[in-house]
Design a protein around this motif. Structure first.
Motif, PDB file in Angstrom:
ATOM      1  N   PHE A 189     -51.446  72.795 115.623  1.00 20.60           N
ATOM      2  CA  PHE A 189     -50.916  71.716 114.783  1.00 20.60           C
ATOM      3  C   PHE A 189     -51.245  70.345 115.364  1.00 20.60           C
ATOM      4  O   PHE A 189     -51.518  69.392 114.622  1.00 20.60           O
ATOM      5  CB  PHE A 189     -49.405  71.868 114.619  1.00 20.60           C
ATOM      6  CG  PHE A 189     -48.985  73.179 113.991  1.00 20.60           C
ATOM      7  CD1 PHE A 189     -49.868  73.912 113.212  1.00 20.60           C
ATOM      8  CD2 PHE A 189     -47.703  73.688 114.181  1.00 20.60           C
ATOM      9  CE1 PHE A 189     -49.491  75.129 112.640  1.00 20.60           C
ATOM     10  CE2 PHE A 189     -47.316  74.888 113.615  1.00 20.60           C
ATOM     11  CZ  PHE A 189     -48.219  75.600 112.847  1.00 20.60           C
ATOM     12  N   GLY A 211     -60.660  78.734 113.379  1.00 25.94           N
ATOM     13  CA  GLY A 211     -59.303  78.769 112.835  1.00 25.94           C
ATOM     14  C   GLY A 211     -58.914  80.171 112.393  1.00 25.94           C
ATOM     15  O   GLY A 211     -57.790  80.618 112.625  1.00 25.94           O
ATOM     16  N   SER A 212     -59.866  80.885 111.770  1.00 27.04           N
ATOM     17  CA  SER A 212     -59.592  82.264 111.338  1.00 27.04           C
ATOM     18  C   SER A 212     -59.325  83.168 112.531  1.00 27.04           C
ATOM     19  O   SER A 212     -58.392  83.990 112.511  1.00 27.04           O
ATOM     20  CB  SER A 212     -60.779  82.799 110.535  1.00 27.04           C
ATOM     21  OG  SER A 212     -61.015  82.015 109.400  1.00 27.04           O
ATOM     22  N   TRP A 244     -46.310  77.794 107.900  1.00 25.20           N
ATOM     23  CA  TRP A 244     -46.692  77.985 109.292  1.00 25.20           C
ATOM     24  C   TRP A 244     -45.750  77.241 110.239  1.00 25.20           C
ATOM     25  O   TRP A 244     -45.673  77.563 111.431  1.00 25.20           O
ATOM     26  CB  TRP A 244     -48.122  77.492 109.528  1.00 25.20           C
ATOM     27  CG  TRP A 244     -49.179  78.371 108.941  1.00 25.20           C
ATOM     28  CD1 TRP A 244     -49.006  79.585 108.344  1.00 25.20           C
ATOM     29  CD2 TRP A 244     -50.580  78.089 108.868  1.00 25.20           C
ATOM     30  NE1 TRP A 244     -50.206  80.087 107.905  1.00 25.20           N
ATOM     31  CE2 TRP A 244     -51.197  79.197 108.213  1.00 25.20           C
ATOM     32  CE3 TRP A 244     -51.375  77.028 109.291  1.00 25.20           C
ATOM     33  CZ2 TRP A 244     -52.562  79.254 107.973  1.00 25.20           C
ATOM     34  CZ3 TRP A 244     -52.751  77.092 109.050  1.00 25.20           C
ATOM     35  CH2 TRP A 244     -53.333  78.194 108.401  1.00 25.20           C
ATOM     36  N   THR A 247     -52.286  67.715 106.314  1.00 21.50           N
ATOM     37  CA  THR A 247     -53.622  68.230 106.658  1.00 21.50           C
ATOM     38  C   THR A 247     -54.032  69.384 105.749  1.00 21.50           C
ATOM     39  O   THR A 247     -55.046  70.050 106.004  1.00 21.50           O
ATOM     40  CB  THR A 247     -53.662  68.678 108.127  1.00 21.50           C
ATOM     41  OG1 THR A 247     -52.647  69.661 108.357  1.00 21.50           O
ATOM     42  CG2 THR A 247     -53.431  67.493 109.068  1.00 21.50           C
ATOM     43  N   LYS A 248     -53.205  69.655 104.722  1.00 16.85           N
ATOM     44  CA  LYS A 248     -53.508  70.646 103.691  1.00 16.85           C
ATOM     45  C   LYS A 248     -53.676  72.057 104.264  1.00 16.85           C
ATOM     46  O   LYS A 248     -54.668  72.751 104.024  1.00 16.85           O
ATOM     47  CB  LYS A 248     -54.756  70.231 102.896  1.00 16.85           C
ATOM     48  CG  LYS A 248     -54.558  68.925 102.147  1.00 16.85           C
ATOM     49  CD  LYS A 248     -55.783  68.497 101.379  1.00 16.85           C
ATOM     50  CE  LYS A 248     -55.535  67.169 100.673  1.00 16.85           C
ATOM     51  NZ  LYS A 248     -56.726  66.695  99.927  1.00 16.85           N
ATOM     52  N   HIS A 249     -52.678  72.460 105.044  1.00 16.89           N
ATOM     53  CA  HIS A 249     -52.587  73.823 105.554  1.00 16.89           C
ATOM     54  C   HIS A 249     -51.283  74.434 105.046  1.00 16.89           C
ATOM     55  O   HIS A 249     -50.364  73.702 104.653  1.00 16.89           O
ATOM     56  CB  HIS A 249     -52.614  73.830 107.083  1.00 16.89           C
ATOM     57  CG  HIS A 249     -53.943  73.463 107.661  1.00 16.89           C
ATOM     58  ND1 HIS A 249     -54.275  72.165 107.996  1.00 16.89           N
ATOM     59  CD2 HIS A 249     -55.044  74.214 107.947  1.00 16.89           C
ATOM     60  CE1 HIS A 249     -55.503  72.124 108.470  1.00 16.89           C
ATOM     61  NE2 HIS A 249     -56.004  73.346 108.446  1.00 16.89           N
ATOM     62  N   PRO A 250     -51.170  75.760 105.044  1.00 17.04           N
ATOM     63  CA  PRO A 250     -49.921  76.391 104.565  1.00 17.04           C
ATOM     64  C   PRO A 250     -48.694  75.858 105.309  1.00 17.04           C
ATOM     65  O   PRO A 250     -48.618  75.917 106.534  1.00 17.04           O
ATOM     66  CB  PRO A 250     -50.152  77.883 104.857  1.00 17.04           C
ATOM     67  CG  PRO A 250     -51.636  78.042 104.831  1.00 17.04           C
ATOM     68  CD  PRO A 250     -52.189  76.770 105.406  1.00 17.04           C
ATOM     69  N   LYS A 251     -47.745  75.335 104.536  1.00 12.02           N
ATOM     70  CA  LYS A 251     -46.587  74.651 105.149  1.00 12.02           C
ATOM     71  C   LYS A 251     -45.624  75.622 105.828  1.00 12.02           C
ATOM     72  O   LYS A 251     -44.890  75.243 106.733  1.00 12.02           O
ATOM     73  CB  LYS A 251     -45.869  73.821 104.078  1.00 12.02           C
ATOM     74  CG  LYS A 251     -46.722  72.656 103.570  1.00 12.02           C
ATOM     75  CD  LYS A 251     -46.005  71.835 102.528  1.00 12.02           C
ATOM     76  CE  LYS A 251     -46.026  72.497 101.163  1.00 12.02           C
ATOM     77  NZ  LYS A 251     -47.367  72.592 100.549  1.00 12.02           N
ATOM     78  N   THR A 270     -63.747  76.310 110.778  1.00  9.75           N
ATOM     79  CA  THR A 270     -63.059  77.264 109.902  1.00  9.75           C
ATOM     80  C   THR A 270     -63.048  78.657 110.526  1.00  9.75           C
ATOM     81  O   THR A 270     -62.030  79.364 110.492  1.00  9.75           O
ATOM     82  CB  THR A 270     -63.756  77.312 108.527  1.00  9.75           C
ATOM     83  OG1 THR A 270     -63.787  76.003 107.975  1.00  9.75           O
ATOM     84  CG2 THR A 270     -63.014  78.245 107.582  1.00  9.75           C
ATOM     85  N   TYR A 326     -54.727  69.536 114.439  1.00 12.62           N
ATOM     86  CA  TYR A 326     -54.783  69.097 113.044  1.00 12.62           C
ATOM     87  C   TYR A 326     -54.409  67.622 112.921  1.00 12.62           C
ATOM     88  O   TYR A 326     -55.058  66.856 112.188  1.00 12.62           O
ATOM     89  CB  TYR A 326     -53.815  69.925 112.180  1.00 12.62           C
ATOM     90  CG  TYR A 326     -54.223  71.357 111.953  1.00 12.62           C
ATOM     91  CD1 TYR A 326     -55.525  71.793 112.166  1.00 12.62           C
ATOM     92  CD2 TYR A 326     -53.284  72.295 111.509  1.00 12.62           C
ATOM     93  CE1 TYR A 326     -55.886  73.112 111.949  1.00 12.62           C
ATOM     94  CE2 TYR A 326     -53.638  73.614 111.287  1.00 12.62           C
ATOM     95  CZ  TYR A 326     -54.932  74.016 111.510  1.00 12.62           C
ATOM     96  OH  TYR A 326     -55.295  75.311 111.290  1.00 12.62           O
ATOM     97  N   LEU A 364     -48.625  69.818 108.554  1.00 18.84           N
ATOM     98  CA  LEU A 364     -49.321  70.840 107.766  1.00 18.84           C
ATOM     99  C   LEU A 364     -49.506  70.391 106.318  1.00 18.84           C
ATOM    100  O   LEU A 364     -50.547  70.651 105.699  1.00 18.84           O
ATOM    101  CB  LEU A 364     -48.539  72.151 107.824  1.00 18.84           C
ATOM    102  CG  LEU A 364     -48.528  72.843 109.193  1.00 18.84           C
ATOM    103  CD1 LEU A 364     -47.473  73.934 109.246  1.00 18.84           C
ATOM    104  CD2 LEU A 364     -49.903  73.424 109.511  1.00 18.84           C
TER     105      LEU A 364
END
Length: 553
Positions: free
Chosen positions: A73, A136-137, A56, A50-54, A133, A76, A47
């Motif tokens: 994940f 993903g949402s 998670w 790949t620049k996603h909220p860690k 995106t 990603y 995460l």
């Protein structure tokens, strides 16, 4: 304790598979290959890279939610190494550790810097990125709803009239899963929002062949945490049907809702359709309206639709005779019954009560009068099967309590055999009149958990504990909190010749369901606040992103 030990074993197995299939990829990202084997931290790194909220990463090994998050994940990680095609993503989801291993051990795989390439994207590639995106949402909306469904509260519909008029057919409830302590999920790999099966194959098929919504091979034992309360007398309780033969997983058995009328250690009895606990007649809460069945003889036909509009739920069967009409009513309160009796075309009316000691098994003489045939009314198969009881004359029956030492004989075995063999998971054999439990001959057994007697308020139209027996504590789901939707006529009533028209019962929506009070607390303000917060937060975030974008420019 067995639950957490088994859970840890599953986590370690998955972590080893993750490490074996991705350690080279972690090395290429600049990390020690050993980090690929560390639970939670391996996904934290993915995460981060790949620049996603860690945060998670904490969702990666949760029951039911975990498999969804792991798939996200893994996708990603594969995108980080250029595997962005649909077939790459599909293989990542279907064969995660196998496909990732092929990427991991290939010689030409390298990291792709997505941000560096953004300025060179074609319009088609930009559209694809927007779609990713959006997907993903949607995925995380589903994940959020799954977390609420699995760990907080579960929606539940009322398809039958067994709890009329406390709960109406067409009521949709939210059930608090923490009311009696949270029961941890027993099948951690499952499709969200589905109870036991993906679809019903129909009446001609065997229900056991219906595709399951969970992986039965991956199982965890029963465990309940933070149990500060247990079901009490008068509680309306949601539980899993104990004798569901289709599903082996306790938490995947069909959900039922009834009133807990007797707890472990109590003695339950029905006398002429009236309920007694520990020798005392039941008392009624403000919101509890007990119903009974009646037979009504009339000189002319009743206006059933008009009666339905006046009184609500009125399952009824009509039969015409030479002298008039006979109606079989279910679900009449004392007040409703008294008012129907005063109708001008009613000749006589009496409560329908089974004769005392009338068992469910009967014997009929064959047409040629050569022999008797055994006849069993499956709708009246009373528990236990060796008692001459019926739904109106039942017991006395003591509800088993944890620690009770019960005597096991030929007479008592039908009472306790499901407890011993199914609910408490022992081997049970009856050889030539001798009882063997776990291979040892014995005439005693110690009860391992508490049991409850769950009965419907609509006593004559309820498949309840009088028929399927005690409800184990491990089957308890929780308490209904409030009715979030109520629709009349949404479920067809097989017990009635009259079907109600569809309409929304606005007066029942967002009302508390388990307070015992006649005048229910309204939660409309909660629903309004949630909507305001949801749309207000969305509007605030759009403004925040807009301001941030303008600052960057």
């Amino acid at each position: 304790m067995n639950y957490f030990l088994t859970y840890t074993v599953y986590v370690l197995i998955l972590s080893v598979l993750m490490g074996i299939s991705t350690w080279k990829l972690f090395k290429k990202m600049g990390y020690s290959p050993l980090f690929a084997f560390i639970p939670f931290y391996n996904y934290f790194i993915i995460l981060k890279e790949t620049k996603h909220p860690k945060w998670w990463a904490i969702l990666s090994y949760l029951p039911i939610v975990g498999p969804i998050m792991m798939s996200v994940f893994h996708i990603y990680l594969m995108k980080k190494f250029g595997k962005t095609l649909f077939q790459n993503q599909l293989l990542t989801v279907i064969l995660p550790f196998i496909y990732m291993a092929t990427v991991n051990y290939s010689k030409d795989v390298e990291i792709e810097d997505e941000d560096a390439n953004d300025v060179f994207l074609t319009d088609e590639e930009k559209t694809t990125k927007k779609k990713d995106t959006f997907i993903g949402s949607i995925t995380f909306a589903v994940v959020f709803a799954t977390i609420i469904h699995v760990f907080v509260t579960q929606p539940f519909g009322i398809p039958t009239g067994s709890m009329e008029r406390t709960l109406l057919v067409g009521d949709f409830l939210f059930v608090n899963k923490w009311s009696y302590g949270y029961r941890l999920p027993m099948r951690p790999v499952a499709i969200p929002f589905l109870q036991g099966t993906i679809m019903d194959t129909g009446e001609k098929g065997n229900p056991k062949d219906d595709p399951k919504s969970y992986v039965d091979a991956v199982k965890l034992p029963y465990e309940r945490i933070f149990q500060f309360n247990k079901p009490q007398r008068k509680d309306v309780v949601v539980f899993n049907y104990p004798q569901d033969s289709v599903h082996t997983a306790i938490d995947r058995k069909d959900p039922y809702v009834k009133r807990c009328v007797a707890i472990a250690g109590d003695t339950f009895e029905m006398r002429g359709g009236r309920l007694f606990v520990n020798g005392k007649a039941e008392t009624f809460l403000g919101d509890q309206e007990v119903q009974h069945a009646y037979t009504v003889n009339t000189g002319s036909q009743l206006d059933i639709p008009s009666l339905y509009n006046t009184y609500g739920f009125l399952p009824v069967r009509e039969m015409q005779t030479e002298k008039g009409f006979i109606y079989a009513f279910q679900g009449l309160t004392d007040k409703t019954a008294a008012e129907i009796k005063t109708l001008p075309n009613v000749v006589s009316m009496e409560e329908s009560i089974f004769p005392k000691d009338s068992a469910t098994v009967s014997y009929k003489l064959n047409a040629d009068k050569s022999a008797y045939t055994k006849s069993i009314d499956t709708t009246q198969s009373i528990f236990p099967i060796n008692k001459p009881w019926n739904q109106d004359w039942y017991g006395p029956l003591r509800i088993p309590k944890k620690g009770d030492v019960v005597t096991i004989t030929k007479e008592t075995l039908p009472t306790y055999q499901w407890i011993i063999s199914e609910y408490e998971h022992n081997s049970l054999e009856n050889k030539n009149g001798k009882i063997f439990i776990n291979g040892k001959e014995t005439n005693q057994y110690t009860i391992q958990q508490d049991y409850y007697m769950m009965i419907g308020d609509n006593r004559d139209a309820s498949l309840d504990a009088r028929f399927f027996g005690f409800v184990p504590e491990e089957n308890i789901v929780g308490k209904p909190m409030f009715t979030w939707m109520s629709v009349q006529g949404v479920f067809p009533d097989a017990s009635s010749t009259y079907q109600a028209p569809k309409k929304i019962r606005w007066d029942r929506m967002f009302k508390a369901t388990n307070t015992g009070e006649a005048n229910k607390t309204s939660y409309w303000w909660v629903a309004a606040m949630i909507l305001i917060l949801f749309f207000g937060w969305e509007y605030f975030m759009k403004l925040f992103k807009k301001d941030k974008k303008e600052e960057n420019l």
